[in-house]
Design a protein around this motif. Structure first.
Motif, PDB file in Angstrom:
ATOM      1  N   LEU A 126       8.346   3.304 -13.052  1.00 36.49           N
ATOM      2  CA  LEU A 126       7.045   3.875 -13.432  1.00 36.49           C
ATOM      3  C   LEU A 126       6.113   2.786 -13.939  1.00 36.49           C
ATOM      4  O   LEU A 126       4.916   2.786 -13.640  1.00 36.49           O
ATOM      5  CB  LEU A 126       7.219   4.953 -14.505  1.00 36.49           C
ATOM      6  N   CYS A 127       6.672   1.847 -14.704  1.00 34.74           N
ATOM      7  CA  CYS A 127       5.838   0.748 -15.190  1.00 34.74           C
ATOM      8  C   CYS A 127       5.211   0.023 -14.014  1.00 34.74           C
ATOM      9  O   CYS A 127       4.023  -0.309 -14.027  1.00 34.74           O
ATOM     10  CB  CYS A 127       6.677  -0.240 -15.998  1.00 34.74           C
ATOM     11  N   GLY A 128       6.006  -0.199 -12.981  1.00 33.19           N
ATOM     12  CA  GLY A 128       5.486  -0.869 -11.791  1.00 33.19           C
ATOM     13  C   GLY A 128       4.437  -0.042 -11.085  1.00 33.19           C
ATOM     14  O   GLY A 128       3.483  -0.578 -10.509  1.00 33.19           O
ATOM     15  N   ASN A 129       4.602   1.273 -11.124  1.00 32.04           N
ATOM     16  CA  ASN A 129       3.634   2.138 -10.437  1.00 32.04           C
ATOM     17  C   ASN A 129       2.329   2.294 -11.216  1.00 32.04           C
ATOM     18  O   ASN A 129       1.344   2.762 -10.668  1.00 32.04           O
ATOM     19  CB  ASN A 129       4.242   3.523 -10.190  1.00 32.04           C
ATOM     20  N   ILE A 130       2.347   1.955 -12.504  1.00 34.45           N
ATOM     21  CA  ILE A 130       1.114   2.038 -13.293  1.00 34.45           C
ATOM     22  C   ILE A 130       0.402   0.694 -13.302  1.00 34.45           C
ATOM     23  O   ILE A 130      -0.800   0.611 -13.054  1.00 34.45           O
ATOM     24  CB  ILE A 130       1.424   2.477 -14.754  1.00 34.45           C
ATOM     25  N   SER A 131       1.166  -0.358 -13.553  1.00 35.92           N
ATOM     26  CA  SER A 131       0.554  -1.682 -13.730  1.00 35.92           C
ATOM     27  C   SER A 131      -0.262  -2.083 -12.515  1.00 35.92           C
ATOM     28  O   SER A 131       0.212  -2.026 -11.379  1.00 35.92           O
ATOM     29  CB  SER A 131       1.630  -2.740 -13.932  1.00 35.92           C
ATOM     30  N   GLY A 132      -1.489  -2.491 -12.788  1.00 39.06           N
ATOM     31  CA  GLY A 132      -2.335  -2.990 -11.706  1.00 39.06           C
ATOM     32  C   GLY A 132      -2.870  -1.924 -10.794  1.00 39.06           C
ATOM     33  O   GLY A 132      -3.510  -2.215  -9.788  1.00 39.06           O
ATOM     34  N   LYS A 133      -2.641  -0.645 -11.097  1.00 43.10           N
ATOM     35  CA  LYS A 133      -3.100   0.416 -10.206  1.00 43.10           C
ATOM     36  C   LYS A 133      -4.172   1.275 -10.874  1.00 43.10           C
ATOM     37  O   LYS A 133      -4.541   2.313 -10.357  1.00 43.10           O
ATOM     38  CB  LYS A 133      -1.925   1.328  -9.809  1.00 43.10           C
ATOM     39  N   THR A 134      -4.629   0.875 -12.035  1.00 42.27           N
ATOM     40  CA  THR A 134      -5.520   1.742 -12.800  1.00 42.27           C
ATOM     41  C   THR A 134      -6.937   1.169 -12.876  1.00 42.27           C
ATOM     42  O   THR A 134      -7.166   0.019 -12.515  1.00 42.27           O
ATOM     43  CB  THR A 134      -4.977   1.930 -14.230  1.00 42.27           C
ATOM     44  N   ILE A 135      -7.855   1.981 -13.347  1.00 45.97           N
ATOM     45  CA  ILE A 135      -9.253   1.552 -13.438  1.00 45.97           C
ATOM     46  C   ILE A 135      -9.401   0.445 -14.477  1.00 45.97           C
ATOM     47  O   ILE A 135     -10.089  -0.532 -14.260  1.00 45.97           O
ATOM     48  CB  ILE A 135     -10.162   2.761 -13.781  1.00 45.97           C
ATOM     49  N   CYS A 136      -8.735   0.610 -15.617  1.00 42.91           N
ATOM     50  CA  CYS A 136      -8.868  -0.407 -16.664  1.00 42.91           C
ATOM     51  C   CYS A 136      -7.491  -0.882 -17.074  1.00 42.91           C
ATOM     52  O   CYS A 136      -6.486  -0.492 -16.515  1.00 42.91           O
ATOM     53  CB  CYS A 136      -9.626   0.158 -17.867  1.00 42.91           C
ATOM     54  N   ALA A 137      -7.460  -1.718 -18.095  1.00 38.16           N
ATOM     55  CA  ALA A 137      -6.194  -2.338 -18.493  1.00 38.16           C
ATOM     56  C   ALA A 137      -5.344  -1.446 -19.388  1.00 38.16           C
ATOM     57  O   ALA A 137      -4.264  -1.834 -19.787  1.00 38.16           O
ATOM     58  CB  ALA A 137      -6.483  -3.660 -19.193  1.00 38.16           C
ATOM     59  N   LEU A 138      -5.820  -0.236 -19.690  1.00 40.56           N
ATOM     60  CA  LEU A 138      -5.022   0.608 -20.574  1.00 40.56           C
ATOM     61  C   LEU A 138      -3.682   0.979 -19.922  1.00 40.56           C
ATOM     62  O   LEU A 138      -2.663   1.083 -20.585  1.00 40.56           O
ATOM     63  CB  LEU A 138      -5.790   1.864 -20.984  1.00 40.56           C
ATOM     64  N   GLY A 139      -3.715   1.148 -18.613  1.00 42.20           N
ATOM     65  CA  GLY A 139      -2.465   1.442 -17.909  1.00 42.20           C
ATOM     66  C   GLY A 139      -1.472   0.312 -18.089  1.00 42.20           C
ATOM     67  O   GLY A 139      -0.300   0.536 -18.421  1.00 42.20           O
ATOM     68  N   ASP A 140      -1.947  -0.922 -17.899  1.00 41.12           N
ATOM     69  CA  ASP A 140      -1.072  -2.075 -18.108  1.00 41.12           C
ATOM     70  C   ASP A 140      -0.602  -2.132 -19.552  1.00 41.12           C
ATOM     71  O   ASP A 140       0.558  -2.432 -19.831  1.00 41.12           O
ATOM     72  CB  ASP A 140      -1.823  -3.364 -17.783  1.00 41.12           C
ATOM     73  N   ALA A 141      -1.528  -1.840 -20.464  1.00 36.43           N
ATOM     74  CA  ALA A 141      -1.197  -1.903 -21.880  1.00 36.43           C
ATOM     75  C   ALA A 141      -0.103  -0.909 -22.222  1.00 36.43           C
ATOM     76  O   ALA A 141       0.713  -1.154 -23.115  1.00 36.43           O
ATOM     77  CB  ALA A 141      -2.443  -1.623 -22.727  1.00 36.43           C
ATOM     78  N   ARG A 143       2.739   5.939  -2.688  1.00 40.76           N
ATOM     79  CA  ARG A 143       3.861   6.818  -3.035  1.00 40.76           C
ATOM     80  C   ARG A 143       3.895   7.036  -4.553  1.00 40.76           C
ATOM     81  O   ARG A 143       4.173   8.136  -5.031  1.00 40.76           O
ATOM     82  CB  ARG A 143       5.171   6.191  -2.542  1.00 40.76           C
ATOM     83  N   GLY A 144       3.596   5.975  -5.283  1.00 48.79           N
ATOM     84  CA  GLY A 144       3.567   6.086  -6.742  1.00 48.79           C
ATOM     85  C   GLY A 144       2.503   7.065  -7.200  1.00 48.79           C
ATOM     86  O   GLY A 144       2.747   7.926  -8.054  1.00 48.79           O
ATOM     87  N   VAL A 145       1.317   6.965  -6.606  1.00 52.97           N
ATOM     88  CA  VAL A 145       0.225   7.862  -6.991  1.00 52.97           C
ATOM     89  C   VAL A 145       0.590   9.305  -6.650  1.00 52.97           C
ATOM     90  O   VAL A 145       0.384  10.222  -7.455  1.00 52.97           O
ATOM     91  CB  VAL A 145      -1.092   7.453  -6.296  1.00 52.97           C
ATOM     92  N   VAL A 185       0.833  -1.201   0.000  1.00 53.02           N
ATOM     93  CA  VAL A 185       0.000   0.000   0.000  1.00 53.02           C
ATOM     94  C   VAL A 185       0.869   1.254   0.000  1.00 53.02           C
ATOM     95  O   VAL A 185       0.634   2.192  -0.770  1.00 53.02           O
ATOM     96  CB  VAL A 185      -0.937  -0.004   1.234  1.00 53.02           C
ATOM     97  N   VAL A 186       1.873   1.249   0.843  1.00 51.81           N
ATOM     98  CA  VAL A 186       2.726   2.437   0.945  1.00 51.81           C
ATOM     99  C   VAL A 186       3.399   2.717  -0.393  1.00 51.81           C
ATOM    100  O   VAL A 186       3.473   3.860  -0.845  1.00 51.81           O
ATOM    101  CB  VAL A 186       3.778   2.236   2.066  1.00 51.81           C
TER     102      VAL A 186
END
Lengths: 799, 426
Positions: free
Chosen positions: B383-398, A84-86, A79-80
């Motif tokens: 950044l890829c790690g911070n986007i992947s799996g953190k978004t509303i839809c799969a476009l972030g992963d894409a 932090r990423g967001v 979570v942290v």
């Protein structure tokens, strides 16, 4: 009932609860930007991600419903890292201008940046720039700071019902702003956008660069601008109010506040009466005097005539229960006159002989319950501009499927769904209601009336709302009784549900409770003898039969008041004015006693539901001005019978003895008082009056309906610069049919004549207005002298 | 695998002239399966489709029969069947050929599917650029109505299904099923937060099935020859045939319907005419549309074209768009183009995708232009790690997958760019 574990603590919640809400009830604050308890879930900021066992990815707690056996962690390593990423993403395009940002110090982004953000930026590319927009006098924009949480969009669309804010373009070009074609906001609730904005993108324009949040003292208060009685927080510094913010109260105003409640306060320092003034014995213009000289003069004037020749009129807006109670006490017991009233715009005083009780005069459906209504009937009511926060409840009901039926002379701009409007000529409302009443039993009649009856017959939670137009209608009492009669025929109504509601303005509820009416004493006690009502007082003053007229807190710019006072002065009546604001009419009175306004004194305000709430002092008024009840107290020392209270506590106790709702033990308990706790049922045994004269229906008749401007209907709001900017251009609205008949093209200037007065004004053709009716604002038509006992019948000439 | 007689299920008609017209379709046995299916129960149809093992051809590969079985049987709200014809994944052009050359196959597939899930209303959401295709589909719908294949009483069996075309307005994200629904409802195309899933709360709040064109066009073939037969095609867990859109540096680019499990090398050499300049000139292949991570030549030697094999090789089958890159390609430059695409197509709704795609595109573009800095590559990976799996839809992963994949496979090219400020590919 699912049970889950959040951060090693177990909790059982209702099914459908989200993780965020469950965590809140445990006192665990999950950081968030886009989530707001009163708005729909957007799930776009991604700040509230938490870890749920057995789920591979972090989930957003604002949108994820709980499941039995869930194990949630709000502060794990996953979570942290996600948070932090967001934060890093949110900050890359956010300007580093906190030192010059109004939101600084009360900014969620700033707070979370300190808590979860990196201490330096890894972003070394080009920052985004976004143009600003003109959203009108309330909202200042700095859109570079926008984090796209869409709270402002959701508020505008869902709560306010105006699709004015939107997001255009995609990706990191996405711009939040007014929808194409929209500019300045028209919702009357625009200020909430600044309050909702978690960053400094939308700010309050009047507060722009005025002060920092942490410098301001924050005082809890109650808004006085209408009878909803919204909870507010007043932010002040060095004896000046800087801004007013909403204070959450789920039973009254939820999280919102209207623009008038927020910015009308600006007028409180403008045009104030500073020192006592009076016309010298020798005549001539007023001169400054000491308090003793002024009070001695007032006492002498009153003692110089018989008690019966003295009368008192109080305003209802901005007057606290303290001065209202002291006012009637002073007139009745110190002076000894029964003639007093506060109902200045009323035309129908016929129920004074019954007379009405508390439940007859106010709402009986609590505001909170209004959103559960399944059929809403508006009788001469425009709730959006009479009580914006009440309208939000009705809007919720209509969004939940309630049908809304309106009867009146014009279409509403109500932002209510499922609205059916019966537009009738002024004076024909009772006729329509009689047809509805008839249709309730016979199921026959005109289509519209049958539709009303059908809706009411199956309604379990109907709400009837008598609005300002109906209350001040020449046939007000007939309309009121017809509403009761129609409601009496509704058979499906839920037990315990009372759908009879009457709107009330300002602190009118307090004035009724505390006996500032000629027919009832405080606490609705019966009187030996009924005094003159407002209209009789005005008329008798103009005839010179009332020789001393004591005015407290009246709107001395009201067309009706000004007209009557001029006639009274002509007849030699001595006029004493106690109040806060200067005006041309104040210059002409004999004695001026400068009082204080809401915010400068303790005020007890009673809202439309009958809740009695106390608001404290935030700033000091003009040095020489005095708290209104103390003026009356000091004045009473010059009479044999003194007012029996020397301090606020004693006054409050006296009020509490007269009406239990005002018992200081209850009012000051800190609890929000109960709504609609009227203690008495509706006045019963009323037969529906069929005796009202049907208005003659002349073909050439033009009726001018004067509506107060929402933004400028009180002396204080009229003096507020923001209210003035918000107020539209004053025009006369006329139907297409009427325009054609008079060969008027939109924009033409016309001359309106009535009773020898005339006024020139620009016209707007508005199809929401019925033929035969003209719609004008009181502000623009003041020269016509106002309505007295009927509608204004006018003639119209094209210039 | 035998090139001389490949099984053609979806593309069986497209080589005929005027294949898009009803007479030609009927000649080939069109709408016969429909008549057969209407005699079955909806449950039996779903069972047959489950048996076939077909997985969604739009990119995610979710088993179609299981998706259908999520639709509640008794719903107070109308149920909808939506065909996702918003073919937008760069490199993909298979659905276009189906729409253009065999719209009736799709319509027949949709009627069968609607019968299976109990929907009486269907929409085909076609991407806005498909002008000819949308006209052909509309024409085909008209023909089908005229012959009673659509309408209140299909083939006199009392089954009802209405079908309409809706044109998109040019947003890649509207290929995401919930964004597609928003767009179909007339709103801005932005993905919805899930749960609830469309099977429960979809179009206008009703239960909704959304299937890709190719999936729906496979249904008549499955129902005709049976789920077991279809399951016998391809390989385990990737049954049936798949259309691969081969583009890039091959001698004969185009769409090819082949059985799943074919080796990538066979696909390129036997169907696509081989890599330009020979197999040794191959640099890498993006096997499943621009969002799938690139495979190096070493991986391409052995990988089979089915869901699991490609996943094991570190990429994904996606929509079946095979983009072939020969040695003339600068991977950094190719990635910069791809990243710009995702930056442009991110809907902007949620933070990681809105801000992340823009930031990544700026960094990759900068590296490509010679402005790379030490730490940029590591930053991109993070950044890829911070986007992947953190978004509303799969476009972030894409958006993140091709970046992470390109760095993983061709790190030395990125390092060279950063260190020398120019490309190592001449």
């Amino acid at each position: 009932m699912p049970t889950l574990i959040i951060d090693d603590r177990e909790i059982t919640v209702k099914p459908g609860t989200t993780i965020m809400e469950a965590a809140r009830s445990l006192g665990i604050e999950i950081p968030h930007f886009c989530y707001h308890p009163s708005l729909s879930i957007a799930g776009n900021c991604r700040m509230c991600m938490v870890e749920v066992e057995k789920m591979p990815k972090p989930v957003i707690s604002c949108a994820m419903p709980v499941n039995d056996g869930m194990v949630v962690r709000t502060n794990s390593e996953m979570v942290v890292k996600a948070r932090r990423g967001v934060m890093e993403f949110l900050l890359i395009n956010h300007p580093l201008d906190c030192p010059v940002c109004d939101q600084g110090g009360e900014c969620k982004l700033q707070d979370y940046a300190v808590k979860y953000g990196p201490d330096r930026s890894r972003f070394q590319d080009k920052k985004r720039t976004v143009p600003n927009y003109d959203l009108g006098p309330v909202i200042e924009t700095e859109m570079n700071r926008c984090i796209h949480c869409t709270r402002c969009i959701r508020f505008s669309t869902e709560v306010a019902g105006v699709e004015e804010m939107g997001a255009i373009f995609r990706g990191d070009h996405m711009k939040v702003g007014p929808c194409p074609g929209h500019g300045p906001l028209t919702s009357v609730l625009a200020g909430n956008l600044a309050e909702l904005c978690p960053v400094g993108a939308l700010n309050l324009k009047p507060f722009h660069f005025q002060a920092r949040g942490w410098e301001l003292s924050k005082t809890e208060g109650i808004c006085e601008h209408c009878a909803v009685g919204c909870h507010i927080r007043v932010d002040s510094m060095e004896n000046r109010i800087y801004r007013i913010m909403s204070r959450q109260c789920s039973s009254i105003n939820l999280d919102w506040l209207c623009d008038k409640g927020r910015f009308a306060f600006e007028g409180m320092t403008e045009g104030r009466l500073q020192v006592p003034m009076m016309v010298p014995e020798s005549g001539g213009p007023q001169v400054e005097v000491t308090w003793n000289q002024a009070l001695d003069r007032v006492a002498a004037l009153i003692q110089g005539v018989a008690p019966e020749e003295v009368a008192g009129l109080a305003g209802s807006w901005g007057q606290g229960g303290e001065e209202l109670y002291a006012f009637q006490d002073f007139l009745r017991h110190v002076v000894g006159t029964p003639h007093l009233d506060h109902r200045l715009l009323r035309k129908d005083f016929s129920p004074d002989s019954i007379p009405l009780l508390r439940a007859d005069l106010m709402l009986n459906t609590p505001l909170q319950d209004m959103e559960r209504a399944d059929a809403v009937f508006l009788i001469g009511a425009g709730p959006r501009f009479e009580m914006p926060l009440l309208n939000l409840r009705l809007r919720k009901a209509s969004l939940n499927g309630a049908s809304v039926w309106s009867l009146g002379p014009r279409h509403l701009l109500s932002k209510l769904e499922n609205l059916e409007e019966a537009i009738v000529l002024p004076g024909e409302e009772a006729d329509f209601l009689r047809k509805v009443l008839n249709a309730m039993t016979t199921r026959r009649g005109p289509k519209a009336a049958v539709a009303w009856a059908n809706a009411l017959r199956k309604a379990q939670r109907p709400v009837f709302l008598l609005g300002r137009f109906a209350v001040n209608h020449p046939n007000a009492e007939t309309l009121r009784r017809l509403v009761l009669a129609v409601l009496g025929k509704a058979e499906a109504v839920e037990p315990g549900w009372n759908g009879y509601n009457r709107m009330i303005s300002g602190n009118g509820a307090g004035a009724h409770d505390l006996g500032v009416v000629p027919q009832r004493g405080p606490g609705y006690t019966k009187l030996g003898r009924r005094g003159m009502n407002a209209r009789e007082i005005f008329e008798q003053s103009a005839l010179g039969k009332i020789k001393v007229l004591f005015l407290m807190g009246l709107d001395m710019e009201s067309d009706t008041v000004v007209e009557y006072l001029a006639a009274a002065a002509q007849a030699g009546t001595k006029i004493i004015f106690q109040g806060a604001f200067h005006s041309a009419a104040v210059d002409k009175v004999d004695v001026v006693l400068p009082g204080l306004v809401h915010g400068e004194k303790f005020s007890t305000l009673t809202n439309c539901e009958g809740r009695v709430q106390r608001s404290g002092r935030v700033v000091h008024g003009p040095i020489m001005a005095k708290e209104d009840w103390r003026i009356l107290r000091a004045l009473s020392q010059r009479f044999p019978q003194e007012l029996p209270y020397d301090n606020l506590q004693e006054l409050w106790e006296a009020m509490g003895r007269e009406d239990r709702h005002y018992d200081p033990a209850v009012v000051d308990s800190g609890e929000i008082p109960k709504a609609c706790d009227h203690g008495v049922g509706l006045t019963e045994g009323l037969e529906c009056g069929a005796e009202v004269d049907a208005e003659e229906n002349e073909t050439d008749r033009l009726v001018l309906i004067l509506e107060p401007s929402f933004y400028r209907d009180t002396p204080m709001s009229r003096r507020s610069s923001t209210m003035t900017k918000l107020d539209g251009v004053e025009v006369l609205r006329i139907s297409g049919k009427e325009a054609k008949k008079h060969k008027i093209v939109a924009g033409d200037r016309v001359c309106i004549e009535c009773n020898g007065h005339r006024v020139e004004v620009r016209t707007v053709v508005d199809e929401r207005v019925k033929g035969g009716v003209l719609l004008g604002t009181r502000e623009a038509m003041r020269e016509l002298g106002g309505e007295k006992d009927g509608f204004l019948q006018v003639t119209l000439k094209v210039l | 695998m035998n090139q001389s007689a490949p099984v053609q299920i979806v593309f069986k008609n497209i080589h005929k002239s005027d294949s898009h017209t009803l007479p030609v379709y009927l000649e080939g046995g069109g709408y016969k399966t429909l008549a057969k299916v209407l005699a079955l129960t909806p449950e039996a149809v779903i069972e047959e489709v489950k048996k076939s093992g077909i997985r969604g051809r739009g990119g995610a590969g979710f088993p179609t029969g299981i998706k259908w079985s999520f639709i509640p049987r008794n719903s107070p709200k109308p149920k909808y069947l939506v065909c996702n014809a918003d073919e937008g994944e760069p490199g993909t052009c298979k659905d276009r050929d189906i729409l253009r050359y065999d719209p009736h196959l799709l319509i027949e597939g949709m009627i069968i599917s609607a019968f299976a899930v109990g929907s009486e209303r269907g929409y085909i959401y076609i991407r806005g650029e498909f002008n000819l295709e949308s006209r052909r589909v509309e024409q085909a719908i008209e023909e089908a109505y005229a012959k009673g294949y659509l309408g209140d009483n299909i083939l006199g069996k009392g089954v009802r299904f209405d079908l309409a075309v809706h044109l998109g307005a040019g947003a890649y994200v509207c290929g995401e099923e919930t964004a597609l629904l928003e767009s179909l409802e007339g709103k801005k195309g932005q993905p919805r937060v899930k749960p609830p899933f469309p099977a429960n709360v979809g179009l206008w709040g009703g239960p909704t099935v959304i299937n890709n064109v190719e999936t729906l066009a496979s249904i008549p073939g499955i129902m005709e020859a049976g789920g077991a037969w279809y399951a016998g095609l391809g390989v385990e867990k990737s049954s049936g045939t798949k259309i691969f859109s081969v583009s890039g540096h091959v001698n004969r680019p185009g769409n090819h319907e082949v059985e799943m499990g074919i080796s990538l090398r066979a696909l390129l050499e036997e169907y696509a005419g081989g890599v330009r300049g020979g197999w040794d000139n191959l640099k890498g292949v993006i096997p499943g549309g621009s969002s799938s991570p690139i495979l190096t030549r070493e991986a391409c030697e052995t990988v089979k074209m089915d869901y699991d094999s490609i996943a094991r090789a570190g990429s994904m089958l996606g929509s079946g768009a095979v983009i072939v890159l020969d040695k003339s390609v600068c991977v950094v430059r190719a990635l910069a183009r791809i990243s710009r695409f995702y930056r442009h197509e991110s809907c902007g709704q949620c933070t990681p995708c809105r801000e992340g795609t823009g930031w990544m595109a700026q960094i990759v573009t900068r590296i490509e232009a010679g402005g790379g800095r030490a730490g940029d590559i590591e930053l991109l990976e993070e950044l890829c790690g911070n986007i992947s799996g953190k978004t509303i839809c799969a476009l972030g992963d894409a958006a993140a997958m091709p970046v992470a994949g390109a760095i993983r496979a061709f790190r030395e090219e990125f390092v060279y760019h950063v260190e020398h400020g120019r490309c190592m590919v001449e």
